[in-house]
Design a protein around this motif. Structure first.
Motif, PDB file in Angstrom:
ATOM      1  N   LEU A   1       0.788  -1.228   0.000  1.00 39.17           N
ATOM      2  CA  LEU A   1       0.000   0.000   0.000  1.00 39.17           C
ATOM      3  C   LEU A   1       0.825   1.285   0.000  1.00 39.17           C
ATOM      4  CD1 LEU A   1      -2.801  -1.108   2.507  1.00 39.17           C
ATOM      5  CD2 LEU A   1      -2.658  -1.522   0.054  1.00 39.17           C
ATOM      6  N   CYS A   2       2.153   1.186  -0.017  1.00 42.02           N
ATOM      7  CA  CYS A   2       2.988   2.380  -0.155  1.00 42.02           C
ATOM      8  C   CYS A   2       2.994   2.827  -1.613  1.00 42.02           C
ATOM      9  CB  CYS A   2       4.430   2.106   0.281  1.00 42.02           C
ATOM     10  SG  CYS A   2       4.676   2.172   2.056  1.00 42.02           S
ATOM     11  N   HIS A   3       3.011   4.137  -1.808  1.00 41.78           N
ATOM     12  CA  HIS A   3       3.078   4.693  -3.160  1.00 41.78           C
ATOM     13  C   HIS A   3       4.514   4.661  -3.669  1.00 41.78           C
ATOM     14  CE1 HIS A   3      -0.616   6.460  -1.524  1.00 41.78           C
ATOM     15  NE2 HIS A   3      -1.036   6.498  -2.783  1.00 41.78           N
ATOM     16  N   PRO A   4       4.700   4.430  -4.971  1.00 39.09           N
ATOM     17  CA  PRO A   4       6.045   4.586  -5.536  1.00 39.09           C
ATOM     18  C   PRO A   4       6.389   6.078  -5.551  1.00 39.09           C
ATOM     19  CG  PRO A   4       4.479   3.977  -7.256  1.00 39.09           C
ATOM     20  CD  PRO A   4       3.732   3.961  -5.962  1.00 39.09           C
ATOM     21  N   LEU A   5       7.535   6.425  -5.003  1.00 40.74           N
ATOM     22  CA  LEU A   5       7.904   7.834  -4.871  1.00 40.74           C
ATOM     23  C   LEU A   5       9.203   8.128  -5.603  1.00 40.74           C
ATOM     24  CD1 LEU A   5       7.209   8.372  -1.056  1.00 40.74           C
ATOM     25  CD2 LEU A   5       5.680   8.781  -2.986  1.00 40.74           C
ATOM     26  N   LEU A   6       9.306   9.339  -6.126  1.00 43.35           N
ATOM     27  CA  LEU A   6      10.541   9.816  -6.734  1.00 43.35           C
ATOM     28  C   LEU A   6      11.262  10.668  -5.694  1.00 43.35           C
ATOM     29  CD1 LEU A   6       9.200  10.789 -10.260  1.00 43.35           C
ATOM     30  CD2 LEU A   6      10.606   8.814  -9.662  1.00 43.35           C
ATOM     31  N   LEU A   7      12.082  10.022  -4.904  1.00 45.68           N
ATOM     32  CA  LEU A   7      12.801  10.738  -3.854  1.00 45.68           C
ATOM     33  C   LEU A   7      13.788  11.718  -4.469  1.00 45.68           C
ATOM     34  CD1 LEU A   7      13.615   7.768  -1.456  1.00 45.68           C
ATOM     35  CD2 LEU A   7      11.814   9.479  -1.192  1.00 45.68           C
ATOM     36  N   SER A   8      13.862  12.904  -3.892  1.00 45.26           N
ATOM     37  CA  SER A   8      14.872  13.856  -4.329  1.00 45.26           C
ATOM     38  C   SER A   8      16.135  13.724  -3.478  1.00 45.26           C
ATOM     39  CB  SER A   8      14.334  15.288  -4.284  1.00 45.26           C
ATOM     40  OG  SER A   8      13.862  15.604  -2.996  1.00 45.26           O
ATOM     41  N   LYS A   9      16.003  13.082  -2.320  1.00 46.44           N
ATOM     42  CA  LYS A   9      17.158  12.847  -1.452  1.00 46.44           C
ATOM     43  C   LYS A   9      16.912  11.607  -0.611  1.00 46.44           C
ATOM     44  CE  LYS A   9      20.313  15.042   1.773  1.00 46.44           C
ATOM     45  NZ  LYS A   9      21.504  14.860   0.962  1.00 46.44           N
TER      46      LYS A   9
END
Length: 159
Positions: A75-83
């Motif tokens: 249930l976690c969203h795929p994220l585009l981490l910046s750091k």
């Protein structure tokens, strides 16, 4: 206390719809501790561990884990981490390794799970690299230290 957000009206687990949320800068810090024998910690600090640089390997593992949290935690969203940052330090007085992670992005959902996953996987990597020397190391606590951004605002653990 707030209600659970991953449970729908029928009591079923589901992924939260974040499409209507505003983007904001979101950041989270987490920590994990790995307790071990003094001899094991000395081996890590001295760089004489037969598997190589324990801290460098754990740092990379933690960063990779943060980037792949959505594949590990349902249930976690795929994220585009910046750091994604993982720092490790030996605390000789307590015979432990302290791991602190930091994750940041500009987006619709928080990065607490990414920070917690990074710290946890880095701790597991320390264990994995040292288990041939010591099997009774203890991992924990693992905890969220701070988070900011989003509707729920700022949270910081009281030391």
């Amino acid at each position: 206390m707030s209600q659970l957000t991953h449970i729908n009206a029928d009591g079923e687990a589901n992924m939260v719809d974040v499409s209507a949320k505003d983007d904001s800068v979101r950041e989270a810090r987490a920590e994990a501790l790995v307790y071990m024998a003094e001899e094991t910690l000395r081996l890590i600090i001295s760089g004489q561990h037969h598997k190589g640089d324990v801290f460098a390997t754990a740092r990379i593992a933690g960063i990779q884990a943060a980037k792949r949290t959505w594949e590990l935690i349902p249930l976690c969203h795929p994220l585009l981490l910046s750091k994604a940052e993982v720092r490790l330090e030996a605390i000789e007085a307590e015979s432990c390794v302290r791991i602190e992670s930091l994750c940041r992005l500009r987006g619709k959902t928080g990065v607490e799970m990414e920070a917690l996953t990074a710290a946890s996987v880095a701790a597991l990597t320390v264990y994995d690299m040292c288990k041939a020397v010591q099997k009774d190391m203890v991992i924990g606590p693992v905890r969220l230290l701070e988070k900011s951004g989003g509707k729920s605002g700022h949270f910081k653990v009281e030391s």
